[in-house]
Design an enzyme around this catalytic site. Sequence first.
Site, short mmCIF file in Angstrom:
data_model
loop_
_atom_site.label_atom_id
_atom_site.label_comp_id
_atom_site.label_asym_id
_atom_site.label_seq_id
_atom_site.Cartn_x
_atom_site.Cartn_y
_atom_site.Cartn_z
N GLU A 124 0.82 -1.11 0.18
CA GLU A 124 -0.11 -0.16 0.01
C GLU A 124 0.91 1.35 0.01
O GLU A 124 1.81 1.25 0.96
CB GLU A 124 -1.01 0.01 1.25
CG GLU A 124 -1.95 1.28 1.20
CD GLU A 124 -2.63 1.47 2.52
OE1 GLU A 124 -2.31 0.99 3.42
OE2 GLU A 124 -3.77 2.19 2.44
N ARG A 137 6.13 -12.82 9.25
CA ARG A 137 6.86 -11.67 8.77
C ARG A 137 8.33 -11.75 9.53
O ARG A 137 8.52 -12.36 10.38
CB ARG A 137 6.21 -10.65 9.25
CG ARG A 137 5.55 -10.48 10.79
CD ARG A 137 4.38 -9.29 10.54
NE ARG A 137 4.97 -7.91 10.41
CZ ARG A 137 4.11 -6.99 9.92
NH1 ARG A 137 2.74 -7.20 9.68
NH2 ARG A 137 4.85 -5.80 9.37
N LYS A 157 4.58 -0.14 10.23
CA LYS A 157 4.63 1.23 9.70
C LYS A 157 4.08 2.09 10.50
O LYS A 157 4.34 3.49 10.45
CB LYS A 157 3.70 0.84 8.19
CG LYS A 157 4.34 1.58 7.06
CD LYS A 157 3.38 1.68 6.05
CE LYS A 157 3.88 0.53 4.99
NZ LYS A 157 2.77 0.31 3.87
#
Length: 559
Positions: A34, A259, A269
């Site tokens: 994104e 992850r 983020k």
Amino acid sequence: MSDNPKPVNFIRQAIDDDIKTGRHQEIVTRFPPEPNGYLHIGHCKAIWLNFGIKDDYRGRCTLRFDDTNPLKESQQFASMIEEDIRWLGYEWTSLAHASDYFDQFYDYAVHLINNALAYVDSQSGDKIRQQRGTLTKPGVNSPYRDRSIEDNLSLFEKMRNGDFEDGEHVLRAKIDMHASNMNLRDPVLYRIRHHTHQRTGDKWCIYPMYDFAHGQGDAIEGVTHSLCTLEFEDHRALYDWFIEHLPVPSRPRQIEFSRLNLNYTVMSKRLLTQLVDLGQVAGWDDPRMPTISGLRRRGYTPESLKNFIASVGITRKPNVIEMGLLEKCIRDDLDLKAPRAMAVLRPLKVVIENYPESENELIDVPNHPQNPEHGRRQLTFSREVFIERSDYEDNPPKGYFRLAPDREVRLRHAYVIRCREVIRDKHGEPIEIRCAYDPETAGGKTRDGRKVKGIIHWVSARHAVSAEVRLYDRLFSVADPLADRKRDYLEALNPDSLACLQGCKLETSLDRADPRIRYQFERIGYFFQDATSRPDALVFNRIVSLRDTWMRKSQHSSN
RNA sequence: UGGGGCGUGGCCAAGUGGUUUAAGGCACCGGAUUCUGAUUCCGGCAUUCGGAGGUUCGAAUCCUCCCGCCCCAGCCA
């Protein structure tokens, strides 16, 4: 291409299997960020995985921006992301955006409505939330759940036409409010957002949710293996539900992996954005940040990052990787590549009393101790040199073999000197060491065969180039900044993560140094010029220090 | 107290019932070489796979129960 062995992991095994059974001939992946922030080293794992598979299987990998929420996204972020991926050395087969498919997604939504699989809900967000139930309590049906297909069609069209305000209606899938998987409790498909989109402008005022865009985007692109992180595991049922109920052109398969987490830093983020916004770091590309741009500015190489990911591997097990492994990877890469140079970070003047005042001596030395291909350069030796402050001790601890009163040490590539006298300031701090050199000790030998264990680096005072050097330490002083839930993670920030040293002394060959070259400053570490460095005002970042077994040993004994 | 996952040495991680009385990397500890206390080299580092039972000639790999950790209740992704 690298000569590294092909990685093996459970995802590649699944792909091999799909090829063997004839399920797929061509393998297609995608990297779907994104555009709402910068890429970090965690993304590097996904990039390495998806693009690596594309390269090894001679398949395709698209870079697809998941731009379904115009509130947080921007073209600037998208551009940075492209730059980061290219810098890592990967190329996408095609560039796409979820927004490229908005028309198709709309048609898919209409398809669901026509099949009585979606409905317009006109309740508030709060109400919908209440009705969703909890982890242990099932949800209840919306009173609008059984609207007629005709009503749904016309309402949805009005939503699209902008007849309603934000939040007045949403489109929901009609699945199962009793599902134990929360994602299946009639998830929202479309919400109204009167907000200009960075690509589609004001064409749309309704935007699809992630779940209604991602799988369909994959299907449209012919993605065979949609690789994502573990937190999307529960979404897979929904992903498959859409694929099953929509006339999509292909049937992608979602596979999740864990992850990447690194200790002594944060990787979300949201938190990284906060560090930037709060001014705790100088920006997204602050060399202390775990962002690709931060690591790049610090001096990390793409190869080191890829090797790092490769050595960490791909599994489904939650993990926290030690920073030391990343450091090991960059040291390995740079040890072979980096030409050596001498630089004194905290200078202490040494005057060699028996060396002629006006004399200069050129010493020809190799740029790399093992690899002659790096060539040679000349060092200038003279009566006054700088040495590292830490290379002199008034009271040397046991095992210290640098300079101390009446002790000998070799100036690297030059002569053996002996400490004769120490000149101090009013606090007793040494400010100048008076030494004598032994002219018989050039070329690495001593006339009488005596061993001089200590070898220290130096720079001729008269010929030195001044520079600023920035030393970095871990961003946080604890391994897991988020471990203590009662404390703000910001309190765990390492106050000494940055040290700017002015007046550092570099050897002459570093005057107007090539900003693309990473150097090893011998005995100190690997260095790279900062983005702000200029030929007449050099600024070097320390990428990573050298291994220092002496420091470790001396710390042990002092504890 | 719902559902979905995950548990192999300090950190990663191979391993998919027998050739493994558990690869490899990092870290760590020794020692050798070295004009970088770097690099390189050589050696050490899990009788045991979250725990307990069970199946089997044979289990980290299969079964049962238990324990621990992670994710999910955005009109974020």
